[in-house]
Design a protein around this motif. Structure first.
Motif, PDB file in Angstrom:
ATOM      1  N   VAL A 134      38.339  50.922  89.241  1.00  0.00           N
ATOM      2  CA  VAL A 134      38.683  51.508  88.227  1.00  0.00           C
ATOM      3  C   VAL A 134      37.560  51.666  87.287  1.00  0.00           C
ATOM      4  O   VAL A 134      37.502  52.745  86.616  1.00  0.00           O
ATOM      5  CB  VAL A 134      39.976  50.821  87.560  1.00  0.00           C
ATOM      6  N   LEU A 135      37.057  50.818  86.894  1.00  0.00           N
ATOM      7  CA  LEU A 135      35.922  50.752  85.691  1.00  0.00           C
ATOM      8  C   LEU A 135      34.923  51.709  86.078  1.00  0.00           C
ATOM      9  O   LEU A 135      34.472  52.539  85.153  1.00  0.00           O
ATOM     10  CB  LEU A 135      35.333  49.489  85.211  1.00  0.00           C
ATOM     11  N   LEU A 136      34.110  51.560  87.299  1.00  0.00           N
ATOM     12  CA  LEU A 136      32.916  52.302  87.481  1.00  0.00           C
ATOM     13  C   LEU A 136      33.281  53.673  87.519  1.00  0.00           C
ATOM     14  O   LEU A 136      32.650  54.746  87.200  1.00  0.00           O
ATOM     15  CB  LEU A 136      32.301  51.819  88.990  1.00  0.00           C
ATOM     16  N   PRO A 137      34.219  54.210  88.308  1.00  0.00           N
ATOM     17  CA  PRO A 137      34.611  55.845  88.175  1.00  0.00           C
ATOM     18  C   PRO A 137      34.815  56.286  86.947  1.00  0.00           C
ATOM     19  O   PRO A 137      34.398  57.237  86.301  1.00  0.00           O
ATOM     20  CB  PRO A 137      35.466  56.084  89.148  1.00  0.00           C
ATOM     21  N   LEU A 138      35.491  55.550  86.133  1.00  0.00           N
ATOM     22  CA  LEU A 138      35.776  56.017  84.497  1.00  0.00           C
ATOM     23  C   LEU A 138      34.442  55.906  83.793  1.00  0.00           C
ATOM     24  O   LEU A 138      34.276  57.006  83.119  1.00  0.00           O
ATOM     25  CB  LEU A 138      36.830  54.902  83.782  1.00  0.00           C
TER      26      LEU A 138
END
Length: 418
Positions: free
Chosen positions: A186-190
């Protein structure tokens, strides 16, 4: 006091709302896990490492030390590298810290990785996110900020329930690995593909001090009694609210509820916090700083009284009700008051200073709770002491905060895309 801002009409941009949604999801995962779901791990880790509750409370002191140091440095880091640059590095670090936590064998290792988690969460949390909200939604942005920040409460609700279930089925190490994968996916693509700075205001609002923006510098703010009174109020706020948040599940376990039930109560409280953030944002925009702070302070006291009587259904209801109407202020008070009183000229450093005071409170709170818990065999005496401290905050808010926000602020509307 912050300088008056000229009213202007800014066309709405669909892209800005995508940014707002991305910030909501980011805070749901990072803040929702690291801070709002932390309490469900206290007892399982305590048993696995063969230690006691006093040692687990000491972990909160180390988390607080980490938070204070990082908050003091965060403003300078954001001024130098930009909110988005800091956020990206922190997201990578947070994923790695969860992997490391799942492998710890000693209490010292637990202290180390839980402190790292706090550091990386702060650097990817409310401060850089509030800078990006200010970037895309100049003007009366408390409502926009409340929408983004309510993600942390939704995440807390979801991950309290999820972790409570996984801890029973798989144990705490495997649960941490599941969370590690969730954070990575979730965090890395965002951070790397969705979030971006507003091209229209990048130089002024996202990187470096905002030289041409309204407001005052940190060096001017620290010369006023108002600044230091507010610093003390944020310290008290942290002492009296973050300790209950982090100890909500064990508090209800100590009062006789099973872990599944206690984590469910905490999950409902986190849902209430999310809804309360929308209310807090509306109150800030509609009634101003002082009324919102006083109302939130009162409902915090109701929450603590409920936790004291948490063995009964009425106590649980008071806890959830008070938490719903107060916890939104815990996350929104620092950025909204920083912007409302001192403007955006030196927002990241002023907000970072207030956040540092707040994080000192997160360290002081466990130090106060630990001996009281040992001596009295529970949390009730600590919550009673916190009620006294909150009474002092009433006077500070009445003395330092204006009754209404300055007229002439812009309506909630994002800046246009090029």
């Amino acid at each position: 006091m912050g300088a008056m801002r000229k009213k202007r009409t800014i066309p709405r941009s669909r892209g800005a709302y995508w940014i707002l949604g991305a910030l909501f999801l980011l805070l749901a995962v990072n803040w929702g896990i690291v801070f709002n779901a932390h309490s469900v791990f206290v007892q399982p880790v305590q048993e696995a490492l063969g230690t006691d509750r006093s040692a687990m409370l000491l972990a909160m002191v180390y988390r607080g030390l980490s938070a204070v140091g990082v908050s003091l440095a965060a403003g300078g880091l954001i001024n130098r590298w930009g909110a988005l640059g800091v956020l990206r590095v922190a997201c990578v670090g947070l994923v790695l810290s969860f992997y490391g936590m799942s492998r710890v064998q000693t209490l010292g290792g637990y202290y180390f990785f839980t402190s790292l988690q706090v550091a990386f969460t702060i650097l990817s949390g409310f401060l850089p996110c509030s800078v990006l909200v200010n970037d895309w939604f100049p003007g009366k942005n408390a409502t926009a900020m409340s929408i983004a920040f309510m993600g942390s409460g939704i995440g807390g609700m979801v991950f309290n329930a999820l972790c409570g279930r996984l801890l029973i089925l798989k144990g705490w190490r495997e649960t941490l690995m599941v969370l590690c994968w969730i954070l990575a996916l979730v965090l890395l693509p965002l951070a790397f593909f969705i979030l971006r700075e507003n091209p229209q205001t990048r130089v002024e609002y996202a990187v470096g001090p905002q030289v041409d923006a309204p407001g005052i510098w940190l060096r001017e703010a620290i010369r006023t009694p108002q600044f230091w009174l507010l610093m003390s109020s944020f310290l008290v706020l942290a002492v009296t609210m973050t300790a209950p948040i982090n100890n909500m599940t064990p508090n209800f376990q100590d009062l006789g509820w099973e872990m599944k039930t206690a984590s469910f109560i905490t999950s409902i409280a986190m849902l209430g916090m999310s809804l309360g953030k929308l209310l807090t944002g509306w109150l800030f925009d509609r009634f101003g700083l002082r009324a919102t702070a006083l109302f939130s302070n009162l409902t915090m006291m109701i929450c603590l009284m409920g936790m004291i009587q948490g063995a009964h259904a009425l106590g649980i209801a008071f806890t959830i009700l008070g938490f719903t109407f107060s916890a939104g202020y815990v996350s929104m008070g620092v950025p909204v008051i920083s912007d409302g009183l001192y403007g955006r000229k030196d927002f990241s450093r002023i907000s970072g200073s207030f956040q540092a005071a707040y994080n000192v409170g997160t360290m002081v709170g466990p130090l106060m709770i630990r001996p009281l818990y040992v001596v009295f065999g529970g949390y009730a005496m600590a919550w009673t002491l916190f009620l006294v401290l909150l009474s002092a905050n009433f006077l500070i808010y009445w003395r330092t905060l204006p009754g209404l926000m300055a007229k002439g602020d812009e309506d909630l509307a994002p800046s246009p895309e090029p």
